[in-house]
Design a protein around this motif. Structure first.
Motif, PDB file in Angstrom:
ATOM      1  N   GLU A 273       0.826  -1.203   0.000  1.00 25.25           N
ATOM      2  CA  GLU A 273       0.000   0.000   0.000  1.00 25.25           C
ATOM      3  C   GLU A 273       0.864   1.259   0.000  1.00 25.25           C
TER       4      GLU A 273
ATOM      5  N   THR B  60      -3.320   3.556  -5.436  1.00 27.67           N
ATOM      6  CA  THR B  60      -3.842   2.414  -4.697  1.00 27.67           C
ATOM      7  C   THR B  60      -3.080   1.143  -5.075  1.00 27.67           C
ATOM      8  N   GLU B  61      -3.131   0.166  -4.183  1.00 32.63           N
ATOM      9  CA  GLU B  61      -2.485  -1.115  -4.452  1.00 32.63           C
ATOM     10  C   GLU B  61      -3.148  -1.823  -5.634  1.00 32.63           C
ATOM     11  N   THR B  62      -4.454  -1.648  -5.773  1.00 37.90           N
ATOM     12  CA  THR B  62      -5.173  -2.266  -6.894  1.00 37.90           C
ATOM     13  C   THR B  62      -4.662  -1.757  -8.227  1.00 37.90           C
ATOM     14  N   THR B  63      -4.471  -0.452  -8.318  1.00 38.21           N
ATOM     15  CA  THR B  63      -3.937   0.132  -9.554  1.00 38.21           C
ATOM     16  C   THR B  63      -2.532  -0.378  -9.827  1.00 38.21           C
TER      17      THR B  63
ATOM     18  N   LEU C 155       2.394 -10.377 -10.401  1.00 42.35           N
ATOM     19  CA  LEU C 155       1.866  -9.560  -9.310  1.00 42.35           C
ATOM     20  C   LEU C 155       3.011  -8.997  -8.474  1.00 42.35           C
TER      21      LEU C 155
ATOM     22  N   ALA D 125       2.701   1.581  -3.396  1.00 43.56           N
ATOM     23  CA  ALA D 125       1.780   2.021  -4.437  1.00 43.56           C
ATOM     24  C   ALA D 125       1.566   3.524  -4.366  1.00 43.56           C
TER      25      ALA D 125
ATOM     26  N   ARG E  47      -1.270  -3.280  -8.886  1.00 38.30           N
ATOM     27  CA  ARG E  47      -1.372  -4.671  -9.335  1.00 38.30           C
ATOM     28  C   ARG E  47      -1.715  -4.741 -10.816  1.00 38.30           C
ATOM     29  N   LYS E  48      -2.635  -3.919 -11.260  1.00 36.93           N
ATOM     30  CA  LYS E  48      -3.041  -3.919 -12.672  1.00 36.93           C
ATOM     31  C   LYS E  48      -1.872  -3.517 -13.574  1.00 36.93           C
TER      32      LYS E  48
END
Length: 325
Positions: free
Chosen positions: A291, A301-304, A316, A294, A306-307
């Motif tokens: 987090e 964000t961590e989600t962004t 990943l 990122a 990862r993508k």
């Protein structure tokens, strides 16, 4: 595609050698094929790999690390062949016209053809890679494109397959390539067994893209280079097209056009690559949480993040950290 095995089948793998060849490019696959020969599946089916080396004139060759390797015969003397596997060198291999012609005749008779690293240059010279996808060592991918524009170079993956031709990236990927050939012939179970015996992976996460950086991407225009410096020094800052074009003193349209023309990718792609590179360093060199990384690398964000990792590196962030830290 898995090959149908026949009782008593012997599979001839021919490895051309030349001065300055990297030993891992042929010794790694030879060890894989040897281990496969010892598997229960191969023994039960009486399937065996025979590895034969061939140099331009049949003489010993000196490898890039100083070893001297004997060749079984000349390239032109090879009669039986199923697979031709061309290893690479530390740079672009220097192979004379006569050897290239003999190799071209050899690959024309082979059921399948493979190369490791800059061995792709040798195959490209024969013409067999025209209009095909191929991999080479990521540092030489642009040179392969320049010399052989008919080759569709894929510098992201470790192993690239197009029909009966399989090409691999750097020297250590020779083992990945050989494991993929064993899987074709004897199944995934045998390739996994061989990988375990050699203490390696059947396939490595991240491909070659994880090793590539942004060198040789410097723009010619000083204003664009200043924008690149801003991106590198402040990956977590405001790097919108509006902010960067304003920093360069150019309109957004002009900045976008010049950037792609001189850097070879869009502004958005470049910013993402810099942020991924920044995050990979922090994943390996620090114990900060994903987090935090990122946020500091500019993903928000961590989600962004990862993508972006999946898009650029095909792995990943947690896998990258586990593999390289």
């Amino acid at each position: 595609m898995k090959r149908q095995r026949e009782p008593g089948q012997r599979h001839m793998v021919v490895i051309p050698l030349f001065e300055g060849v990297q030993s891992i490019g042929f010794s790694g696959p030879a060890d894989v094929f040897s281990a496969a020969n010892a598997s229960d599946t191969a023994v039960a089916g009486e399937f065996r790999y025979d590895v034969l080396t061939a140099s331009p004139d049949g003489s010993p060759v000196r490898t890039s690390n100083g070893l001297t390797v004997m060749a079984h015969r000349t390239v032109g003397e090879v009669a039986e062949v199923d697979t031709v596997l061309v290893p690479g060198a530390e740079g672009v291999p220097a192979v004379d016209r006569g050897t290239t012609d003999a190799l071209g005749a050899l690959v024309g008779r082979a059921r399948r053809v493979a190369s490791v690293g800059t061995g792709a240059f040798v195959l490209a010279e024969t013409g067999i890679l025209d209009r095909r996808r191929a991999a080479t060592h990521w540092e030489f991918s642009e040179e392969l494109v320049r010399r052989y524009p008919g080759v569709h170079v894929d510098s992201r993956d470790t192993v690239v397959r197009d029909g009966h031709i399989t090409t691999a990236g750097g020297g250590a990927s020779a083992i990945d390539l050989a494991l993929s050939l064993v899987e074709d012939d004897l199944g995934r179970g045998v390739s996994q067994l061989v990988a375990r015996s050699l203490v390696t992976y059947v396939s490595k996460p991240g491909g070659q893209a994880q090793f590539a950086d942004l060198r040789d991407r410097d723009a010619r225009t000083p204003a664009l280079r200043e924008a690149q410096n801003l991106i590198s020094s402040r990956p977590g800052g405001d790097l919108t097209l509006r902010a960067l074009s304003g920093h360069a003193g150019l309109s957004e349209r002009q900045f976008t056009r010049l950037f792609r023309a001189q850097v070879g990718m869009s502004v958005r792609e470049y910013v993402e690559r810099v942020r991924v590179a920044t995050a990979t360093r922090m994943l390996v060199e620090t114990v900060r949480s994903p987090e935090t990384i990122a946020r500091e690398a500019g993903f928000g964000t961590e989600t962004t993040m990862r993508k972006s990792f999946l898009r650029v590196l095909r792995v990943l962030p947690v896998e990258y950290r586990n593999r390289f830290s």
